[in-house]
Design a protein around this motif. Structure first.
Motif, PDB file in Angstrom:
ATOM      1  N   ALA A 108      34.806  50.379  41.720  1.00 10.82           N
ATOM      2  CA  ALA A 108      35.410  51.098  42.840  1.00 10.82           C
ATOM      3  C   ALA A 108      36.405  52.151  42.353  1.00 10.82           C
ATOM      4  CB  ALA A 108      36.095  50.119  43.799  1.00 10.82           C
ATOM      5  N   ASP A 148      36.582  39.261  41.080  1.00 10.07           N
ATOM      6  CA  ASP A 148      36.272  40.559  41.679  1.00 10.07           C
ATOM      7  C   ASP A 148      36.513  41.727  40.727  1.00 10.07           C
ATOM      8  OD1 ASP A 148      39.040  40.369  41.586  1.00 10.07           O
ATOM      9  OD2 ASP A 148      39.322  41.394  43.490  1.00 10.07           O
ATOM     10  N   ARG A 176      34.775  43.222  38.236  1.00 10.18           N
ATOM     11  CA  ARG A 176      33.738  44.247  38.098  1.00 10.18           C
ATOM     12  C   ARG A 176      33.744  45.184  39.303  1.00 10.18           C
ATOM     13  NH1 ARG A 176      29.551  45.473  35.069  1.00 10.18           N
ATOM     14  NH2 ARG A 176      27.744  46.480  35.986  1.00 10.18           N
ATOM     15  N   GLU A 177      33.823  44.628  40.500  1.00 15.24           N
ATOM     16  CA  GLU A 177      33.823  45.437  41.702  1.00 15.24           C
ATOM     17  C   GLU A 177      35.043  46.358  41.762  1.00 15.24           C
ATOM     18  OE1 GLU A 177      33.305  42.055  41.706  1.00 15.24           O
ATOM     19  OE2 GLU A 177      31.133  42.223  41.966  1.00 15.24           O
ATOM     20  N   ARG A 178      36.214  45.857  41.371  1.00 20.44           N
ATOM     21  CA  ARG A 178      37.426  46.680  41.372  1.00 20.44           C
ATOM     22  C   ARG A 178      37.301  47.839  40.384  1.00 20.44           C
ATOM     23  NH1 ARG A 178      42.146  44.254  39.679  1.00 20.44           N
ATOM     24  NH2 ARG A 178      41.048  42.476  38.826  1.00 20.44           N
TER      25      ARG A 178
END
Length: 128
Positions: A95, A88, A90-92
């Motif tokens: 964000a 996760d 990239r998403e973190r």
């Protein structure tokens, strides 16, 4: 082009600095997030490269601090440069406010492609 690379590993800073020099860019290196944020207070940069795992403040916290600024520097493009391969990740990073994520070891073509993408997606890609 003026680049700030916040990275605790001196060899990584040197390698990326050499790549940027080939492209005619100048790079300022910071050994940790606190130093990088202090440099950003004093100087203008077109793009920031930020490692995630550093002593003291980590890269995610540094990106959040940059995005929380109340000046134009809050919008400077940020590319995470990391060896972390968490599913996760990239998403973190996105964000937290990063514009892109690339992985170590850094390849020149990947670095330049990412820089081109994030600069092209901004209004003018320039600060200052």
């Amino acid at each position: 082009m003026n680049v700030l690379f916040i990275e605790d590993d001196r060899m990584n800073r040197r390698v990326v600095g050499d790549m940027l020099e080939v492209a005619g860019a100048s790079m300022t290196g910071a050994e940790n997030a606190e130093e990088g944020l202090a440099i950003l207070d004093r100087e203008d940069f077109d793009i920031l490269l930020v490692d995630l795992r550093m002593p003291g403040m980590d890269g995610i916290s540094a990106i959040r601090a940059i995005r929380a600024r109340d000046d134009a520097k809050a919008n400077v493009p940020v590319i995470v440069v990391t060896a972390d391969t968490a599913p996760d990740l990239r998403e973190r990073c996105l964000a937290a406010g990063a514009d892109d994520v690339i992985f170590k070891p850094v390849a020149m073509d990947i670095l330049f492609e990412a820089m081109g993408r994030v600069l092209a997606s901004g209004d003018d890609g320039m600060i200052g």
